[in-house]
Design a protein around this motif. Structure first.
Motif, short mmCIF file in Angstrom:
data_model
loop_
_atom_site.label_atom_id
_atom_site.label_comp_id
_atom_site.label_asym_id
_atom_site.label_seq_id
_atom_site.Cartn_x
_atom_site.Cartn_y
_atom_site.Cartn_z
N GLY A 18 38.37 -0.29 68.80
CA GLY A 18 39.51 0.21 69.46
C GLY A 18 39.02 1.15 70.60
O GLY A 18 39.83 1.29 71.46
N LEU A 19 38.04 1.88 70.21
CA LEU A 19 37.47 3.07 71.26
C LEU A 19 36.99 2.24 72.48
O LEU A 19 37.42 2.78 73.70
CB LEU A 19 36.48 3.99 70.56
N PHE A 22 40.01 0.41 74.53
CA PHE A 22 41.28 1.08 74.39
C PHE A 22 42.23 0.59 75.56
O PHE A 22 43.17 0.52 75.20
CB PHE A 22 41.00 2.60 74.35
N ASP A 23 41.60 0.62 76.61
CA ASP A 23 42.70 0.20 77.87
C ASP A 23 42.45 -1.31 78.28
O ASP A 23 42.81 -1.63 79.09
CB ASP A 23 42.36 0.91 78.94
N TYR A 30 49.34 -1.13 72.23
CA TYR A 30 49.25 -0.39 70.92
C TYR A 30 47.98 -1.00 69.87
O TYR A 30 47.73 -0.70 68.98
CB TYR A 30 50.38 -0.17 70.13
N PRO A 32 44.58 -1.64 70.27
CA PRO A 32 43.66 -0.94 69.96
C PRO A 32 43.85 0.43 69.12
O PRO A 32 42.90 0.95 68.40
CB PRO A 32 43.21 -0.33 71.53
N LEU A 33 45.11 0.87 69.33
CA LEU A 33 45.23 2.01 68.57
C LEU A 33 45.52 1.79 67.10
O LEU A 33 45.01 2.23 66.16
CB LEU A 33 46.51 2.74 68.93
N ILE A 36 41.81 1.75 65.97
CA ILE A 36 41.42 2.91 65.49
C ILE A 36 42.04 3.70 64.39
O ILE A 36 41.22 4.22 63.58
CB ILE A 36 41.40 3.89 66.79
N VAL A 37 43.34 3.71 64.26
CA VAL A 37 43.83 4.32 63.11
C VAL A 37 43.76 3.76 61.75
O VAL A 37 43.52 4.28 61.06
CB VAL A 37 45.55 4.65 63.37
N TRP A 81 50.69 -0.09 57.93
CA TRP A 81 50.00 0.03 59.22
C TRP A 81 49.49 -1.61 59.40
O TRP A 81 49.63 -2.00 60.36
CB TRP A 81 48.79 0.98 59.31
N TRP A 88 51.87 -6.71 66.09
CA TRP A 88 51.24 -6.62 67.25
C TRP A 88 50.30 -7.68 67.66
O TRP A 88 50.00 -8.37 68.67
CB TRP A 88 50.51 -5.25 67.41
#
Length: 148
Positions: A18-19, A22-23, A30, A32-33, A36-37, A81, A88
């Motif tokens: 995810g990091l 990220f883009d 959302y 990659p978020l 990470i989360v 989640w 997603w």
């Protein structure tokens, strides 16, 4: 050792993927978020469990460690989640993996997408296998308990 790898290594990989990317998924920003989360919450839950069992192991060896309310809250959050991640990931199935041939809105990095797709799909596979086993064991136990 296997349980340690599954409960810690996979969430750490989620955080790293995810990091790093990220883009790299404009098709679903959302996404990659989600990794990470989800990974950070899983690691936090695991660490709370380890600390709890170490602490309770010192005080009373007779009783198994009792989970903290924080672990239950994190589990509930992770269930929600997971559902959000499913929306997603499956909503953009199959994104364009070639950045040169895609429009900006439909591109997603292949590595991060395939990782998350199979992570979620594997969870569904294990859930289906677990449910099937429970049903089979229940049917067999009912059949064997009948009196003829």
């Amino acid at each position: 050792t296997i349980a340690f790898r599954v409960t810690v290594v996979i969430p750490l990989c989620m955080i790293v993927f995810g990091l790093i990317h990220f883009d790299d998924c404009p098709a679903e920003p959302y996404f990659p978020l989600f990794l990470i989360v989800g990974g950070a919450s899983s690691v936090l839950k695991y660490l709370i469990g380890v600390i709890t069992s170490i602490h309770q192991g010192d005080t009373n060896a007779q009783c198994p460690p009792q989970p903290l309310p924080a672990q239950s809250l994190i589990t509930c959050f992770l269930c929600g989640w997971f559902i959000t991640g499913c929306v997603w990931v499956y909503r953009i199935y199959k994104p364009n993996f070639d950045v040169e041939q895609s429009e900006q809105d439909d591109y997603c990095n292949k590595t991060v997408y395939v990782f998350a797709f199979w992570l979620i799909t594997t969870a569904y596979i294990f859930l289906g296998l677990f449910t099937s086993c429970i049903c089979c064991f229940s049917i067999v136990s009912v059949i064997l308990k009948r009196e003829y």
